[in-house]
Write an enzyme that holds these catalytic residues in place. Sequence first.
Site, PDB file in Angstrom:
ATOM      1  CD  GLU A  46      -3.126  -0.234   0.149  1.00  0.00           C
ATOM      2  OE1 GLU A  46      -3.124   0.017  -1.065  1.00  0.00           O
ATOM      3  OE2 GLU A  46      -3.814  -1.136   0.668  1.00  0.00           O
ATOM      4  CG  HIS A  47      -0.177   5.058   0.463  1.00  0.00           C
ATOM      5  ND1 HIS A  47      -0.419   6.202  -0.261  1.00  0.00           N
ATOM      6  CD2 HIS A  47      -1.301   4.828   1.188  1.00  0.00           C
ATOM      7  CE1 HIS A  47      -1.638   6.655   0.039  1.00  0.00           C
ATOM      8  NE2 HIS A  47      -2.193   5.835   0.898  1.00  0.00           N
ATOM      9  CG  ASP A  49       0.468   2.773  -6.560  1.00  0.00           C
ATOM     10  OD1 ASP A  49       0.746   3.558  -5.620  1.00  0.00           O
ATOM     11  OD2 ASP A  49      -0.605   2.837  -7.197  1.00  0.00           O
ATOM     12  CG  LEU A 140     -13.513  -1.573  -1.628  1.00  0.00           C
ATOM     13  CD1 LEU A 140     -14.859  -2.214  -1.312  1.00  0.00           C
ATOM     14  CD2 LEU A 140     -12.375  -2.548  -1.291  1.00  0.00           C
ATOM     15  CB  SER A 141     -10.424   0.776  -7.295  1.00  0.00           C
ATOM     16  OG  SER A 141      -9.206   0.912  -6.675  1.00  0.00           O
ATOM     17  CB  SER A 142     -15.985   3.365  -7.167  1.00  0.00           C
ATOM     18  OG  SER A 142     -15.533   4.566  -6.581  1.00  0.00           O
ATOM     19  CD  GLU A 179      -7.915   7.940 -10.412  1.00  0.00           C
ATOM     20  OE1 GLU A 179      -7.937   7.841  -9.206  1.00  0.00           O
ATOM     21  OE2 GLU A 179      -8.330   7.023 -11.156  1.00  0.00           O
ATOM     22  CG  ASP A 191      -6.517   2.055  -7.526  1.00  0.00           C
ATOM     23  OD1 ASP A 191      -5.914   1.310  -6.744  1.00  0.00           O
ATOM     24  OD2 ASP A 191      -6.793   3.244  -7.257  1.00  0.00           O
ATOM     25  CE1 TYR A 243      -2.922   7.618  -3.021  1.00  0.00           C
ATOM     26  CE2 TYR A 243      -2.034   9.326  -4.443  1.00  0.00           C
ATOM     27  CZ  TYR A 243      -2.199   7.992  -4.137  1.00  0.00           C
ATOM     28  OH  TYR A 243      -1.634   7.036  -4.941  1.00  0.00           O
TER      29      TYR A 243
END
Length: 399
Positions: A46-47, A49, A140-142, A179, A191, A243
């Site tokens: 996590e964190h 990538d 959850l990456s919508s 994004e 994601d 973030y």
Amino acid sequence: MLNWIDTRSDDELAAAARDLFAASFPDAPEPAGVWAAPGRVNLIGEHIDYAGGASIPFALEQNTAVAVAPRTDGLLRIASEYDGSVAQASLPLSEVRPGHPSDWSGYVAGTVWAATAADVLTCAGLDIAIVSDVPVGSGLSSSAALECSVAVAAYELCHGKAPDDAARAQLAQACIRAENEVVGASTGGLDQNASLFGQRGKALFLDFATGAVERVPFNIEAQDMVLLIADTNAPHTLSDGQYASRRGIIDAVQSAAGHTIREIPDAVAFAATVNPADAELYRCRVRHVVDETARTLDAATALTSSDLAKFRRLMRESHLSLRDLYEVTTPELDSAFTAAGELGARMTGGGFGGAVIALIPRSAVESTAQAIYDAAASRGFPEPTFLVARPGDGARRLA
Ligand code: GLA
């Protein structure tokens, strides 16, 4: 009473997308098809990538579906059903650019814009109706599900065939660019890769140093284990400054070194030299990245050898590091982590709200969910919702 998240079948989701299309675009021809892309859950990594690290996510069985018809006049018309109401947007593709549109429609328009700019596809306009089962704001990456469903639809409409893995890698880059540049969320590639490359029954080993994507068996059921997701339902957004501030430090260290954190020999000591006034903060942030990368590589080995006990220890350590060194957890996430028994539990996704996962024996699902629920209730937190997650398929045509 515990609240379990409902999920529609592929057929139900496709029918809902078609119905929304018919209601939203009565003047348009029938949609050419319905495509879907899943949300993802990240098991570990996590964190990192955006720091040349690695992650082990899998694609969820919860999808966003888009019913799509091509247009010839350069217009993009979008209808999206969310929370019982329908949002509409309409704009010429020629108006899409960095920073515009920066609202939800930017995920859609930005993806088509970036894929076109990269010569992955051509597009003369689309009508798009969107429905989704991916919980929004839950880590959850919508947003990736939305980008990737549009990406595979636009690709197939242009090329007459589904994207192969090489094309999926190009589409992932386009979704990331949408994004980062159009919506303005400086997220990494975890994601989009998970949503595009996922496969039923498989987890993914994503190595961001090499760009390698490996599909690995995720057969926890053989050991009578399951993955419980507890959405804390605490508000969460990645386009605010939290973030970006974490990523800003990592980017500063990487650009000072001219390498990713993973390639810097003693990255923690080096980080302190990049901003001596804030040396301790820089050391903590980079320590998380270095340790989490090592944990993820260990976790990949543990998964290959079906050593779930080790995998569960690494998950716990990951949460502690995200809480204490990276500081992206919230009281709601920490409460759920503790209530789940810590071992095999951790927050998933960007943090600052969202969900906790727990890799636990099947027989402990109800009692663990109840413990998380009770802990939230006793502290006046929002009521969590639950899901038992299994690896589903990546972005694809539904109908
Ligand atoms: C969000 C971002 C990803 C990744 C995770 C944290 O989900 O979109 O790129 O950075 O946070 O691992």
